[in-house]
Scaffold this motif. Structure first.
Motif, PDB file in Angstrom:
ATOM      1  N   THR A 242      41.048  25.169  42.101  1.00  0.00           N
ATOM      2  CA  THR A 242      41.920  24.042  42.480  1.00  0.00           C
ATOM      3  C   THR A 242      42.242  23.212  41.254  1.00  0.00           C
ATOM      4  O   THR A 242      41.365  22.938  40.427  1.00  0.00           O
ATOM      5  N   ALA A 243      43.498  22.850  41.157  1.00  0.00           N
ATOM      6  CA  ALA A 243      43.949  21.970  40.076  1.00  0.00           C
ATOM      7  C   ALA A 243      44.740  20.838  40.713  1.00  0.00           C
ATOM      8  O   ALA A 243      45.915  21.005  41.064  1.00  0.00           O
ATOM      9  N   GLY A 244      44.085  19.717  40.899  1.00  0.00           N
ATOM     10  CA  GLY A 244      44.731  18.587  41.575  1.00  0.00           C
ATOM     11  C   GLY A 244      44.951  18.927  43.034  1.00  0.00           C
ATOM     12  O   GLY A 244      44.039  19.325  43.772  1.00  0.00           O
ATOM     13  N   SER A 245      46.195  18.793  43.444  1.00  0.00           N
ATOM     14  CA  SER A 245      46.529  19.099  44.840  1.00  0.00           C
ATOM     15  C   SER A 245      46.990  20.546  45.019  1.00  0.00           C
ATOM     16  O   SER A 245      47.384  20.941  46.118  1.00  0.00           O
ATOM     17  N   LEU A 246      46.954  21.357  43.953  1.00  0.00           N
ATOM     18  CA  LEU A 246      47.380  22.766  44.031  1.00  0.00           C
ATOM     19  C   LEU A 246      46.174  23.692  44.071  1.00  0.00           C
ATOM     20  O   LEU A 246      45.167  23.470  43.383  1.00  0.00           O
ATOM     21  N   GLU A 247      46.292  24.713  44.869  1.00  0.00           N
ATOM     22  CA  GLU A 247      45.263  25.752  44.953  1.00  0.00           C
ATOM     23  C   GLU A 247      45.832  27.044  44.356  1.00  0.00           C
ATOM     24  O   GLU A 247      46.928  27.477  44.717  1.00  0.00           O
ATOM     25  N   PHE A 248      45.074  27.612  43.472  1.00  0.00           N
ATOM     26  CA  PHE A 248      45.486  28.854  42.808  1.00  0.00           C
ATOM     27  C   PHE A 248      44.570  30.002  43.239  1.00  0.00           C
ATOM     28  O   PHE A 248      43.350  29.802  43.418  1.00  0.00           O
ATOM     29  N   ALA A 249      45.175  31.172  43.411  1.00  0.00           N
ATOM     30  CA  ALA A 249      44.415  32.380  43.757  1.00  0.00           C
ATOM     31  C   ALA A 249      44.892  33.531  42.861  1.00  0.00           C
ATOM     32  O   ALA A 249      46.091  33.719  42.655  1.00  0.00           O
ATOM     33  N   VAL A 250      43.929  34.279  42.320  1.00  0.00           N
ATOM     34  CA  VAL A 250      44.221  35.449  41.471  1.00  0.00           C
ATOM     35  C   VAL A 250      43.523  36.653  42.080  1.00  0.00           C
ATOM     36  O   VAL A 250      42.321  36.592  42.400  1.00  0.00           O
ATOM     37  N   LEU A 251      44.274  37.747  42.272  1.00  0.00           N
ATOM     38  CA  LEU A 251      43.720  38.986  42.842  1.00  0.00           C
ATOM     39  C   LEU A 251      44.000  40.136  41.884  1.00  0.00           C
ATOM     40  O   LEU A 251      45.148  40.409  41.526  1.00  0.00           O
TER      41      LEU A 251
END
Length: 469
Positions: A242-251
């Motif tokens: 999570t970066a601030g209000s953004l959620e990141f996903a890497v697959l």
């Protein structure tokens, strides 16, 4: 007067000498009054001199088209053969009484043919006879090649009038040993990355690449569920932050597969020289076919290892082979829909050739080396070209397939043998008894005893069966 007699005798002597010095020496038949005359054999275009023990006054021939006659004296007759056939020559005395009838047989001249036959094919047991206006060949020759030479030479002397009664000696049965060997190797590697972003306070963001282009996949992954993949065999590693209000996903997904297929078949087939033999080890695939009335019928197409060959023993141990061989299998990757039926395609490797070799020699009559290579790189435009970070927006696929097929043929001249000298796969095993099966766990009984067991214990392999231990 004496000089005239000397000159006449000299001319007659020269005439007779010229006949004697011809290609064929003149035959002389002695006719005895009061006894039956033997048949007179006259070669075509050759002369025979007939001598009578009593003077004759009249001479006639029944068919002048077969033989021509002329008198040399009142006791000598000159007979010339013209056309093959039989006729009668009649001799009458001065009193008009019958002296004798002579059967004249005019036959084709085979003396020169016999000489040429001995020169071209020395040592061959070939007998030459005449029959009406033709030539009859009989006896035993050592090979079909020499038989063909003898027939070709006979056609020169009696075109279209040659009767072949010859037989070919030696071994005339050929066993063809064929080895089909095929290796298939395949390698596939795949590496792909997916990046997804969800959230935002002022602006809602839902974006993803790769597997995360499916927003449901992205939301499920961020919620702790497993992302679905196009290939369940992929190895997957997921990472979220999570970066601030953004959620990141890497697959990250990676796959490496290797495969190898080995196909080996060794059919053996025996045929008589000049006769065709066929072999099929495989099956038949049903194919629906619509006729003109719309009715559906089923036709069967063979597949597997097919072999057809025609051997000809040319000379001694030299063998001429006409071979048709193929290896086919059902290709499940290609399917055709027809009349509501699903039909698969076929993968076929086929060869057709004619070779000549000696007993026990081998030829590799067909070889196929195929190398297929394919690589694919899929990426997000421009972003995928960024070093390091661009790998998250790229998917690479690498595939390579190699196949190699070799067909080797080996002919052997064979003769039949006794049945008890051959072993079968069934000779090596025996059905177990109930005690051997249930108490000791043996799925086969003890090896047989007696002649069949002795044969079975020998180390036979390959040429007519397989070994079961």
């Amino acid at each position: 007067m004496n000089m005239r007699n000397i000159l006449a005798a000299g001319c007659l002597g020269l005439a007779l000498a010229s006949l004697a010095l011809g290609p064929l020496a003149a035959q002389t038949l002695q006719i005895m009054q009061g006894s039956a005359s033997a048949p007179l054999n006259v070669p075509m275009n050759r002369a025979v001199v007939v001598e009578s023990d009593v003077p004759f006054a009249e001479l006639s021939i029944a068919n002048p088209g077969i033989a021509d006659i002329s008198t040399l004296s009142d006791k000598s007759i000159y007979v010339l053969g013209k056309t093959p056939g039989r006729t009668t020559m009649t001799l009458l005395s001065a009193e008009g009484k019958l002296i004798t009838n002579v059967d004249v047989h005019v036959t084709p001249d085979i003396a020169e043919f016999k000489e040429r036959l001995q020169q071209i094919l020395p040592g061959e047991n070939i007998e030459v006879r005449t029959a009406n206006d033709g030539v009859v060949l009989s006896g035993t020759v050592s090979s079909t090649a020499k038989l063909d030479r003898a027939l070709d030479l006979a056609q020169r002397y009696a075109p279209d009038r040659v009767s072949n009664l010859m037989t070919v000696g030696g071994t005339q049965q050929v066993m063809l040993k064929v080895r089909f060997a095929e290796m298939q190797r395949s390698v596939a590697k795949n590496l792909s990355a997916s990046l997804g972003v969800v959230g935002g306070d002022n602006v809602g963001v839902v974006a993803g690449t790769g597997q995360f282009a499916d927003h449901g996949n992205l939301v499920d992954t961020l919620g702790g569920a497993t992302a679905t993949s196009t290939n369940a065999a992929f190895g997957r590693v997921g990472l979220g932050f999570t970066a601030g209000s953004l959620e990141f996903a890497v697959l990250l997904e990676a796959l490496e597969s290797k495969g190898m297929v080995r196909t080996l078949s060794e059919p053996n087939l025996t045929a008589l020289s000049g006769q065709e033999a066929k072999f099929l080890a495989g099956g038949e695939y049903p194919i629906p076919v619509a006729d003109g009335n719309g009715a559906i019928t089923v036709e069967y197409k063979p597949f597997g290892v097919e072999l057809g060959f025609t051997p000809v023993v040319v000379d001694g141990d030299q063998i001429n082979l006409t071979i048709n061989a193929s290896v086919s299998s059902i290709d499940n990757s290609i399917t055709v829909e027809q009349s509501g039926f699903s039909i698969n395609a076929f993968r076929v490797r086929r060869t057709s050739t004619t070779v000549e070799m000696r007993d026990g020699e081998s030829f590799a009559i067909a070889g196929l080396l195929q190398d297929d290579f394919k690589d694919t790189n899929a990426q997000l435009p421009w972003i995928g070209d960024i070093p390091v970070l661009g790998a998250l927006f790229r998917s690479a696929d690498y595939q390579r397939a190699q196949s190699e097929l070799v067909i080797i043929v080996t002919p052997h001249l064979v003769t039949p043998t006794r049945g008890d000298a051959l072993a079968l796969p069934t000779d090596r095993v025996r059905i177990p008894t109930e005690s051997e099966l249930f108490l000791f766990g043996n799925v086969s009984g003890q090896k047989q005893s007696g002649p069949a067991g002795d044969v079975a214990r020998q180390d036979f392999s390959g040429s007519y069966g397989y070994v079961m231990e």
